[in-house]
Design an enzyme around this catalytic site. Structure first.
Site, PDB file in Angstrom:
ATOM      1  N   GLY A  47       0.855  -1.202   0.000  1.00 52.33           N
ATOM      2  CA  GLY A  47       0.000   0.000   0.000  1.00 52.33           C
ATOM      3  C   GLY A  47       0.879   1.236   0.000  1.00 52.33           C
ATOM      4  CB  SER A  49       0.540   4.234  -4.506  1.00 45.81           C
ATOM      5  OG  SER A  49      -0.674   3.650  -4.093  1.00 45.81           O
ATOM      6  CE1 TYR A  52      -0.753   8.748   8.929  1.00 43.63           C
ATOM      7  CE2 TYR A  52      -2.938   7.759   8.733  1.00 43.63           C
ATOM      8  CZ  TYR A  52      -2.091   8.709   9.285  1.00 43.63           C
ATOM      9  OH  TYR A  52      -2.571   9.626  10.188  1.00 43.63           O
ATOM     10  CG  PHE A  73      -5.176  -2.555  -6.884  1.00 39.49           C
ATOM     11  CD1 PHE A  73      -4.644  -3.465  -7.757  1.00 39.49           C
ATOM     12  CD2 PHE A  73      -6.552  -2.481  -6.760  1.00 39.49           C
ATOM     13  CE1 PHE A  73      -5.458  -4.299  -8.516  1.00 39.49           C
ATOM     14  CE2 PHE A  73      -7.383  -3.303  -7.514  1.00 39.49           C
ATOM     15  CZ  PHE A  73      -6.830  -4.213  -8.397  1.00 39.49           C
ATOM     16  CD  GLU A  74      -2.832   3.937  -6.757  1.00 41.24           C
ATOM     17  OE1 GLU A  74      -3.710   4.548  -7.392  1.00 41.24           O
ATOM     18  OE2 GLU A  74      -2.785   3.901  -5.510  1.00 41.24           O
ATOM     19  CG  ASP A 110      -5.638  -8.366  -5.309  1.00 42.63           C
ATOM     20  OD1 ASP A 110      -5.471  -7.730  -4.237  1.00 42.63           O
ATOM     21  OD2 ASP A 110      -6.507  -9.244  -5.449  1.00 42.63           O
ATOM     22  CE1 TYR A 224      -8.629   8.205  14.345  1.00 41.34           C
ATOM     23  CE2 TYR A 224     -10.800   7.216  14.189  1.00 41.34           C
ATOM     24  CZ  TYR A 224      -9.987   8.278  14.553  1.00 41.34           C
ATOM     25  OH  TYR A 224     -10.535   9.390  15.137  1.00 41.34           O
ATOM     26  CE1 TYR A 234     -12.036   3.948  10.448  1.00 42.36           C
ATOM     27  CE2 TYR A 234     -11.294   2.643  12.323  1.00 42.36           C
ATOM     28  CZ  TYR A 234     -11.123   3.072  11.024  1.00 42.36           C
ATOM     29  OH  TYR A 234     -10.047   2.613  10.303  1.00 42.36           O
ATOM     30  CG  LEU A 272      -4.126  12.060   8.470  1.00 39.09           C
ATOM     31  CD1 LEU A 272      -4.041  11.443   7.121  1.00 39.09           C
ATOM     32  CD2 LEU A 272      -2.822  12.725   8.821  1.00 39.09           C
TER      33      LEU A 272
HETATM   34  P1  NAD Z   1      -5.072   5.163   1.189  1.00 45.51           P
HETATM   35  O1  NAD Z   1      -6.352   4.930   0.472  1.00 45.51           O
HETATM   36  O2  NAD Z   1      -4.410   6.487   1.030  1.00 45.51           O
HETATM   37  O3  NAD Z   1      -3.991   4.053   0.751  1.00 45.51           O
HETATM   38  C1  NAD Z   1      -4.297   2.713   0.488  1.00 45.51           C
HETATM   39  C2  NAD Z   1      -3.149   2.038  -0.230  1.00 45.51           C
HETATM   40  O4  NAD Z   1      -3.502   0.655  -0.434  1.00 45.51           O
HETATM   41  C3  NAD Z   1      -2.811   2.605  -1.625  1.00 45.51           C
HETATM   42  O5  NAD Z   1      -1.427   2.545  -1.837  1.00 45.51           O
HETATM   43  C4  NAD Z   1      -3.521   1.619  -2.573  1.00 45.51           C
HETATM   44  O6  NAD Z   1      -2.939   1.544  -3.881  1.00 45.51           O
HETATM   45  C5  NAD Z   1      -3.295   0.317  -1.805  1.00 45.51           C
HETATM   46  N1  NAD Z   1      -4.220  -0.757  -2.160  1.00 45.51           N
HETATM   47  C6  NAD Z   1      -5.568  -0.793  -2.008  1.00 45.51           C
HETATM   48  N2  NAD Z   1      -6.057  -1.986  -2.402  1.00 45.51           N
HETATM   49  C7  NAD Z   1      -4.999  -2.729  -2.794  1.00 45.51           C
HETATM   50  C8  NAD Z   1      -4.845  -4.036  -3.305  1.00 45.51           C
HETATM   51  N3  NAD Z   1      -5.877  -4.862  -3.463  1.00 45.51           N
HETATM   52  N4  NAD Z   1      -3.589  -4.447  -3.643  1.00 45.51           N
HETATM   53  C9  NAD Z   1      -2.524  -3.625  -3.497  1.00 45.51           C
HETATM   54  N5  NAD Z   1      -2.608  -2.397  -2.989  1.00 45.51           N
HETATM   55  C10 NAD Z   1      -3.817  -1.943  -2.649  1.00 45.51           C
HETATM   56  O7  NAD Z   1      -5.367   4.812   2.697  1.00 45.51           O
HETATM   57  P2  NAD Z   1      -4.743   5.282   4.103  1.00 45.51           P
HETATM   58  O8  NAD Z   1      -5.732   6.167   4.757  1.00 45.51           O
HETATM   59  O9  NAD Z   1      -3.330   5.692   3.975  1.00 45.51           O
HETATM   60  O10 NAD Z   1      -4.845   3.899   4.889  1.00 45.51           O
HETATM   61  C11 NAD Z   1      -3.731   3.045   5.110  1.00 45.51           C
HETATM   62  C12 NAD Z   1      -3.911   2.379   6.462  1.00 45.51           C
HETATM   63  O11 NAD Z   1      -3.885   3.367   7.488  1.00 45.51           O
HETATM   64  C13 NAD Z   1      -5.264   1.648   6.600  1.00 45.51           C
HETATM   65  O12 NAD Z   1      -5.071   0.466   7.349  1.00 45.51           O
HETATM   66  C14 NAD Z   1      -6.093   2.629   7.413  1.00 45.51           C
HETATM   67  O13 NAD Z   1      -7.124   2.018   8.142  1.00 45.51           O
HETATM   68  C15 NAD Z   1      -5.012   3.193   8.339  1.00 45.51           C
HETATM   69  N6  NAD Z   1      -5.366   4.474   8.998  1.00 45.51           N
HETATM   70  C16 NAD Z   1      -5.897   5.520   8.291  1.00 45.51           C
HETATM   71  C17 NAD Z   1      -6.263   6.680   8.959  1.00 45.51           C
HETATM   72  C18 NAD Z   1      -6.851   7.866   8.235  1.00 45.51           C
HETATM   73  O14 NAD Z   1      -7.429   8.748   8.877  1.00 45.51           O
HETATM   74  N7  NAD Z   1      -6.711   7.949   6.933  1.00 45.51           N
HETATM   75  C19 NAD Z   1      -6.052   6.798  10.349  1.00 45.51           C
HETATM   76  C20 NAD Z   1      -5.472   5.732  11.031  1.00 45.51           C
HETATM   77  C21 NAD Z   1      -5.140   4.566  10.344  1.00 45.51           C
END
Ligand code: NAD
Length: 391
Positions: A47, A49, A52, A73-74, A110, A224, A234, A272
């Site tokens: 993940g 791209s 976080y 996954f882009e 994937d 989170y 949540y 965020l």
């Molecule tokens: P995001 O949507 O910015 O990033 C998701 C990433 O996963 C991307 O790189 C995407 O390409 C990749 N991805 C998705 N499906 C995929 C697949 N099938 N195969 C390969 N790659 C795949 O999300 P984010 O908010 O950065 O979330 C990342 C983690 O952080 C999650 O576990 C989320 O719960 C956690 N988190 C997020 C927050 C928030 O407020 N955004 C807070 C705390 C924790």
């Protein structure tokens, strides 16, 4: 092509390559300014791209000086259609890494599949030998089980009882009430299948079986936790059940690979704006309010600040402080009682009429546009740019 944002509901369907590159450059500059982080030199980011995961890759490379292998996954671009933002972020990251003499490779596909696990292992064997840090930062709405082929979909619903709350519809600029019916057992199970710890464990198992997991390797998955305002939708809801499963998986990984001194942690981060969080009901309203309060307090942070702090102060430390569930906590500036009380006071007052005054929706919206490379200072959005980019 002139690229202007195309917003549909809670998502923007295009992205700006120059704006995305500027975002990546800004995060890299932040990390360089903070200074080096003593840590791993071979990092796998699942993940990688956006959000976080992208920040984790940037801190690994430009803070620790690590070689990084990423999975995402882009959608790639065509002559007529832009790529997704993550694609451009990866392209920009590769350019910056190359210029800095750092190895970077990214596999697009994937991450839940056996094929991707095999491809990653092959790449590690070819280029890195082993990995000493594995970041699990996937956020996905569905997962195909690699054994049964069954597709599981996650749901965002309360657990136990129905819940009525305020929400903000970013599309219609409307504060209104929503009532969410509780999830049934199958919906809870399916959400745990998608966002729980099973796939994280499968990754560790595949890496270990292939002999590419280094002794003393660390790994973390992100969660989170939040507080009372977000618990019904949540923390104590379907997604929270999936996140609880990460705690089980961390304990399992620690036990299973104890002889290798593998250390697995769940790390709790602050709320965020990311592509994942903007899809969750209530979150745009909650985040607009915490941005207001935390900016006033001087404690506002984005992905890169959170992840730099996590790596520097907790994840890579010898014996980091953990909470009662052995998690690493980076969310204290959001979840402490005094800050939550201020957010709650605003939450109780907020209506359609005063929303823009009480909240920092302007800040939220700016961050939202930036996720896709828009509203970035110094970028000429009238300029004709090619949507094509590769890495
Ligand atoms: P995001 O949507 O910015 O990033 C998701 C990433 O996963 C991307 O790189 C995407 O390409 C990749 N991805 C998705 N499906 C995929 C697949 N099938 N195969 C390969 N790659 C795949 O999300 P984010 O908010 O950065 O979330 C990342 C983690 O952080 C999650 O576990 C989320 O719960 C956690 N988190 C997020 C927050 C928030 O407020 N955004 C807070 C705390 C924790």
């Amino acid at each position: 092509m002139i690229i202007q944002p195309k917003i549909r509901g809670f998502i923007c369907t295009n992205a700006h390559p120059v704006g995305c590159a500027a975002n990546v450059a800004e995060q890299i500059a932040y990390v360089k300014q903070q200074g080096e982080v003593a840590g791993p030199k071979r990092v796998l980011i699942l993940g990688c791209s956006t959000g976080y995961g992208l920040a984790s890759r940037i801190v690994s490379a430009f803070g620790c000086g690590a070689d990084t292998l990423g999975v995402c996954f882009e959608k790639e671009p065509s002559e007529r259609k832009t790529a997704t933002a993550g694609w451009y972020n990866v392209a920009a990251f590769h350019q910056e890494a190359k210029a800095a003499g750092l190895y970077a490779r990214t596999l697009n596909g994937d991450a839940f599949s056996n094929e991707m696990k095999a491809d990653v292992i092959e790449a590690i064997k070819q280029d890195m030998g082993q990995v000493d840090l594995v970041i699990y930062s996937l956020a996905a709405p569905r997962r195909t089980d690699p054994v049964s082929g069954e597709v599981y979909k996650s749901t965002l619903k309360p657990v136990g009882k129905a819940y009525t709350t305020k929400t903000y519809d970013t599309d219609k600029d409307l504060v209104h009430e929503i009532s969410l019916e509780p999830a049934n057992e199958e919906e809870i199970f399916n959400t745990v299948k998608v966002m729980g710890g099973e796939d994280w464990e499968l990754w560790l198992q595949a890496l270990n079986d292939a002999g590419v997991l280094a002794e003393g390797c660390k790994t973390t998955a992100y969660t989170y936790i939040g507080k009372e305002l977000t618990w019904p939708i949540y923390g104590h809801a379907t997604i929270g059940k999936a996140k609880e499963d990460l705690d089980r998986a961390a304990a399992q990984i620690n036990q299973r690979y104890a002889d290798k001194k593998v250390q697995a942690y769940v790390s709790s981060l602050k709320a965020l704006v990311t592509q994942a969080s903007s899809a969750i009901p209530v979150m745009p309203l909650y985040i607009s309010l915490i941005y207001k309060v935390m900016k006033q307090e001087g404690t506002h942070e984005g992905c890169i600040e959170q992840i730099y702090g996590l790596f520097n102060d907790k994840l890579l430390a010898d014996a980091p402080e953990t909470d009662e569930a052995k998690r690493l906590r980076m969310d204290g500036k959001e979840t402490n009682d005094a800050t939550q009380a201020k957010i709650k006071a605003l939450w109780d007052q907020v209506t359609q009429d005063n929303f823009h005054e009480l909240s920092d929706y302007a800040g939220y919206h700016h961050e939202f546009l930036r996720l896709f490379g828009f509203d970035v200072a110094g970028v000429d959005y009238e300029a004709d740019v090619s949507p094509l980019a590769d890495w």
